[in-house]
Design a protein around this motif. Structure first.
Motif, PDB file in Angstrom:
ATOM      1  N   LEU B 263       0.818  -1.212   0.000  1.00 26.00           N
ATOM      2  CA  LEU B 263       0.000   0.000   0.000  1.00 26.00           C
ATOM      3  C   LEU B 263       0.854   1.266   0.000  1.00 26.00           C
ATOM      4  O   LEU B 263       0.603   2.217  -0.744  1.00 26.00           O
ATOM      5  CB  LEU B 263      -0.891  -0.012   1.244  1.00 26.00           C
ATOM      6  N   THR B 264       1.891   1.257   0.861  1.00 22.46           N
ATOM      7  CA  THR B 264       2.623   2.507   1.060  1.00 22.46           C
ATOM      8  C   THR B 264       3.559   2.849  -0.096  1.00 22.46           C
ATOM      9  O   THR B 264       3.738   4.023  -0.405  1.00 22.46           O
ATOM     10  CB  THR B 264       3.430   2.469   2.374  1.00 22.46           C
ATOM     11  N   ILE B 265       4.145   1.849  -0.742  1.00 20.23           N
ATOM     12  CA  ILE B 265       5.075   2.191  -1.833  1.00 20.23           C
ATOM     13  C   ILE B 265       4.349   2.899  -2.979  1.00 20.23           C
ATOM     14  O   ILE B 265       4.782   3.978  -3.388  1.00 20.23           O
ATOM     15  CB  ILE B 265       5.861   0.954  -2.318  1.00 20.23           C
ATOM     16  N   PRO B 266       3.243   2.334  -3.491  1.00 21.35           N
ATOM     17  CA  PRO B 266       2.561   3.089  -4.559  1.00 21.35           C
ATOM     18  C   PRO B 266       2.128   4.478  -4.089  1.00 21.35           C
ATOM     19  O   PRO B 266       2.269   5.454  -4.825  1.00 21.35           O
ATOM     20  CB  PRO B 266       1.338   2.223  -4.878  1.00 21.35           C
ATOM     21  N   ALA B 267       1.641   4.555  -2.851  1.00 23.30           N
ATOM     22  CA  ALA B 267       1.175   5.865  -2.355  1.00 23.30           C
ATOM     23  C   ALA B 267       2.331   6.853  -2.278  1.00 23.30           C
ATOM     24  O   ALA B 267       2.203   8.009  -2.649  1.00 23.30           O
ATOM     25  CB  ALA B 267       0.517   5.701  -0.986  1.00 23.30           C
ATOM     26  N   THR B 268       3.486   6.392  -1.792  1.00 23.72           N
ATOM     27  CA  THR B 268       4.640   7.280  -1.687  1.00 23.72           C
ATOM     28  C   THR B 268       5.109   7.729  -3.059  1.00 23.72           C
ATOM     29  O   THR B 268       5.434   8.899  -3.279  1.00 23.72           O
ATOM     30  CB  THR B 268       5.811   6.565  -0.983  1.00 23.72           C
ATOM     31  N   ARG B 269       5.155   6.751  -3.974  1.00 27.49           N
ATOM     32  CA  ARG B 269       5.549   7.085  -5.356  1.00 27.49           C
ATOM     33  C   ARG B 269       4.617   8.164  -5.906  1.00 27.49           C
ATOM     34  O   ARG B 269       5.057   9.109  -6.552  1.00 27.49           O
ATOM     35  CB  ARG B 269       5.454   5.856  -6.261  1.00 27.49           C
ATOM     36  N   TYR B 270       3.344   7.982  -5.652  1.00 24.83           N
ATOM     37  CA  TYR B 270       2.370   8.926  -6.198  1.00 24.83           C
ATOM     38  C   TYR B 270       2.573  10.317  -5.594  1.00 24.83           C
ATOM     39  O   TYR B 270       2.559  11.325  -6.303  1.00 24.83           O
ATOM     40  CB  TYR B 270       0.954   8.420  -5.941  1.00 24.83           C
ATOM     41  N   ALA B 271       2.817  10.337  -4.276  1.00 26.95           N
ATOM     42  CA  ALA B 271       3.044  11.633  -3.621  1.00 26.95           C
ATOM     43  C   ALA B 271       4.288  12.305  -4.204  1.00 26.95           C
ATOM     44  O   ALA B 271       4.290  13.506  -4.470  1.00 26.95           O
ATOM     45  CB  ALA B 271       3.202  11.443  -2.112  1.00 26.95           C
ATOM     46  N   ASP B 272       5.344  11.512  -4.429  1.00 24.38           N
ATOM     47  CA  ASP B 272       6.563  12.075  -5.017  1.00 24.38           C
ATOM     48  C   ASP B 272       6.285  12.621  -6.402  1.00 24.38           C
ATOM     49  O   ASP B 272       6.774  13.682  -6.793  1.00 24.38           O
ATOM     50  CB  ASP B 272       7.658  11.001  -5.112  1.00 24.38           C
TER      51      ASP B 272
END
Ligand SMILES: Nc1ncnc2c1ncn2[C@@H]1O[C@H](COP(=O)(O)OP(=O)(O)OP(=O)(O)O)[C@@H](O)[C@H]1O
Ligand SMILES: [Mg+2]
Lengths: 243, 283
Positions: B263-272
Motif C-alpha cells: 500500500l505505502t510504496i505506490p502511495a509514496t511514489r504517487y506523492a513524489d
C-alpha cells in the motif's frame, strides 16, 4: 461642485521612508487623471491608498465629500466603489475567467451566476474575449488576463477605477488592446486614475496629468501644458528622459 | 522513426548530431546501470546464504508454510487498519484545517483561539505518538465510561486524530502563508470580506499546494495505525504477534510488512510524483 475624489495632505510612510509627503489632488466626475513619475516616486502607493489597500498615516481622502480615510472605518464598502487593476493582473489562478469576475458580485452583492452570466457575456464580448470566458488564467495571454482583470473590477460597478501601470508587463503588441479598453471606458464617462508610463496615451486622453517626484505632486495640469511647457526643472528632466 | 514525427524545425531527415550523441550517452548509462545492478544482486544472493546464521534466519523469517497459513488472516486483520485509517483521515483533515484557521485569526477578540491553536500544535507535535495513544487510550476509558464509550477503538483513534491534525495544521498553515500577498490584495480590492477571501481565494490554492506534503503525512498515519495494537484493537500488527506466538515463527511479521509495503510504496511514489510535478510547474 465638489470633486468626486479629493486628497488633502495625504501622507504615507513605510518604516523610515516617507513615500507620500502630503499629496493634494482632485479628481472630478468623469475625469481621467494620469500619474506619471520615475520608478519609486510613489505612484502605486498613492493608488493603493486611494482604495484603502494601504491605510494613510495623515491627511484625508474624500469620496463625494465624505472622509473615507478615517482610521477604523470599514474599508469594504469603499473598495466596492473604487476598483483597482494591478500591473501583475492578480487573477485568481484556480478559477476560470468567468468565475474570477463573478466571485465578488456573488459574495458581496449576493447575485447569482445565472443573473450575472448574460451581463458577463456582454462584457467579455465587448472586450474581445467572448470565447475566453471559461479559460483559466494560465491559458490566456498577458493582454487577455489584463482585460479579464479589468472586467473583474468593473463587475462590481465601481464609481472610480484606478489603474496601476496595467500595460507595463505586456508585450508591446498587446499594449494597444488594453489601451483600447481604457479609451472605451473614458468614452463612457468612467472616472479614472492611472499610473502610467505610456506618455503618448496620457497626452491623448488625460484631462489632467500629475507629475510625482519623491512623494510629492510637483506639477499638475492639462496634458498640453504639462508636456509642452513644463514649469519645473525636474519635470523637464523627467520628460526629456521618457519622451 | 518516420520523418513526420520530428519537429518541423529540422527539415533534414534523420536525427541531428546532438540527438545521436545524446542517444549514445543514454545507451551507455543504461548499460552501466544494468551491469552494476546485476553485480550487486548476485553478490547479495551468493554472500548472504554464506553467513553462519542464515539457515536459522531463513527458518524463522521466511518460512513458506507459515506464510501461506497466516497471510489470509493478516490481510483480514489489515482491513481493520484500513477502516481506522478511513475514518480518522477525514477527521484529521477537518481538525487540521480548524486548527490552521485558529492560528491564522487576526482579530483580538479571537486571540484565545489563536493561543489555543499555537498550544495545540506545540503540544501534539512535541509528543511521541505512542505516548498520546497510551495516555488517551488507557486514560479515558479508565474514567469508567459506559459502553460503547469505553472502547479503545474510539480513544485510540482520537489520539491519532489529535497528533496528526497538529501536523496537518502546520502543513496547511505553511500553504496559507505561501499564497502571495497580491492575491489577498486583489480580493480585498474587490470588496470581499476577509472570511470570503480566505474561503474562496486563499484556501483553495493553499490546499492544492500542500496536497503532496499532506499525502506523506497520511502515509505515515497508515503506518502508525499499527500503534493502536498496544491498547487493544487486533489490527494487523497485533494479529501478526498472535500468529508469531502460535507458530513460534517470525514469518507473519514479514507478511505484515509486505502488506504495508503493497500500500505505502505506490502511495509514496504517487506523492513524489505530485510533488515533482508541482515543483516543475512552479519553476
Ligand atoms: N509595502 C511596502 N513596504 C515598504 N516599502 C514600500 C512598500 N511599498 C512601496 N514601498 C516603497 O515606496 C516607494 C514608492 O513605491 P511605489 O511602488 O509607490 O513607486 P512607483 O512610483 O509605483 O514605482 P514604479 O514605477 O516602479 O511602480 C519605493 O521606494 C518602495 O520601495
Ligand atoms: Mg508602481
Amino acid at each position: 461642485m465638489t470633486a468626486k475624489l479629493s486628497l488633502r495632505g495625504v501622507r504615507k510612510r513605510f518604516g523610515e521612508v516617507e513615500v507620500c509627503k502630503g499629496i493634494d489632488l482632485d479628481v472630478d466626475e468623469g475625469e481621467m487623471v494620469c500619474l506619471i513619475g520615475a520608478s519609486g516616486s510613489g505612484k502605486s502607493t498613492l493608488l493603493r491608498c486611494m482604495n484603502l489597500l494601504e491605510p494613510v498615516d495623515d491627511g484625508v481622502i474624500l469620496l463625494d465629500g465624505q472622509d473615507i480615510s478615517e482610521p477604523g472605518l470599514d474599508p469594504q464598502p469603499v473598495r466596492q466603489k473604487i476598483g483597482i487593476v494591478f500591473q501583475s493582473y492578480n487573477l485568481f489562478p484556480h478559477m476560470s475567467a468567468a468565475e474570477n469576475v463573478m466571485l465578488a458580485p456573488r459574495r458581496v452583492y449576493g447575485q447569482s451566476r445565472e443573473e450575472l452570466r448574460p451581463k458577463l457575456a456582454e462584457m467579455f464580448g465587448r472586450f474581445g474575449l467572448g470565447d475566453r470566458m471559461d479559460h483559466y488564467p494560465d491559458q490566456l495571454s498577458g493582454g487577455q488576463q489584463q482585460r479579464v482583470a479589468i472586467i473583474r473590477a468593473l463587475a462590481m460597478a465601481p464609481q472610480i477605477m484606478l489603474f496601476d501601470e496595467i500595460t507595463s508587463a505586456l508585450d508591446p503588441e498587446l499594449v494597444g488592446e488594453v489601451l483600447d479598453v481604457l479609451r472605451d471606458l473614458r468614452g463612457q464617462g468612467m472616472t479614472m486614475v492611472l499610473a502610467t508610463h505610456e506618455m503618448g496615451f496620457a497626452r491623448e486622453l488625460a484631462d489632467k496629468v500629475c507629475f510625482l517626484d519623491a512623494g510629492r505632486i510637483l506639477e499638475q495640469g492639462p496634458p498640453d501644458a504639462l508636456f509642452n511647457a513644463p514649469r519645473e526643472d525636474r519635470t523637464k528632466a523627467f520628460l526629456a528622459r521618457v519622451l | 522513426m518516420s520523418t513526420q514525427d520530428r519537429p518541423a524545425a529540422s527539415p533534414a531527415a534523420g536525427p541531428t548530431r546532438r540527438e545521436v550523441y545524446e542517444a549514445g550517452v543514454r545507451r551507455r548509462a543504461n548499460r552501466i546501470a544494468l551491469a552494476s545492478t546485476i553485480a550487486v544482486v548476485l553478490a547479495l544472493v551468493i554472500l548472504i546464504p554464506l553467513a553462519p546464521g542464515w539457515e536459522d534466519v531463513k527458518r524463522a523469517f521466511f518460512n513458506g508454510r507459515v506464510f501461506a497459513a497466516t497471510f489470509p488472516g493478516l490481510v483480514e486483520a489489515f482491513v481493520l487498519n484500513v477502516m481506522i485509517f478511513a475514518w480518522s483521515a477525514p477527521l484529521i483533515a477537518l481538525t487540521g484545517l480548524g486548527i490552521a484557521l485558529c492560528r491564522d485569526t487576526r482579530s483580538p477578540a479571537l486571540f484565545p483561539l489563536r493561543l489555543f491553536g499555537v498550544a495545540y500544535t506545540d503540544i501534539f507535535r512535541g509528543l511521541p505518538v505512542v505516548l498520546v495513544i497510551y495516555i488517551i487510550g488507557f486514560g479515558v476509558p479508565g474514567l469508567g465510561l459506559p459502553r460503547p464509550w469505553n472502547s479503545p477503538y474510539i480513544w485510540g483513534t482520537l489520539a491519532l486524530v489529535l497528533v496528526y491534525s497538529a501536523y496537518v495544521a502546520e502543513v496547511l498553515r505553511s500553504g496559507i502563508d505561501s499564497i502571495h500577498q497580491s492575491q489577498r490584495a486583489a480580493a480585498a480590492s474587490l470588496g470581499l470580506s476577509e472570511r470570503d477571501t480566505m474561503r474562496y481565494v486563499v484556501l483553495p490554492q493553499a490546499i492544492r499546494n500542500v496536497v503532496p506534503a499532506n499525502m506523506n503525512l497520511f502515509i505515515a498515519l497508515q503506518k502508525d495505525v499499527a500503534l493502536l495494537s498496544f491498547i487493544g484493537p487486533v489490527e494487523i500488527f497485533r494479529q501478526a504477534g498472535v500468529y508469531k506466538s502460535l507458530y513460534a515463527n517470525f514469518t507473519p511479521y514479514v507478511g505484515a510488512a509486505l502488506i504495508f509495503l503493497a500500500l505505502t510504496i505506490p502511495a509514496t511514489r504517487y506523492a513524489d510524483y505530485l510533488m515533482n510535478k508541482q515543483n516543475r510547474e512552479r519553476s
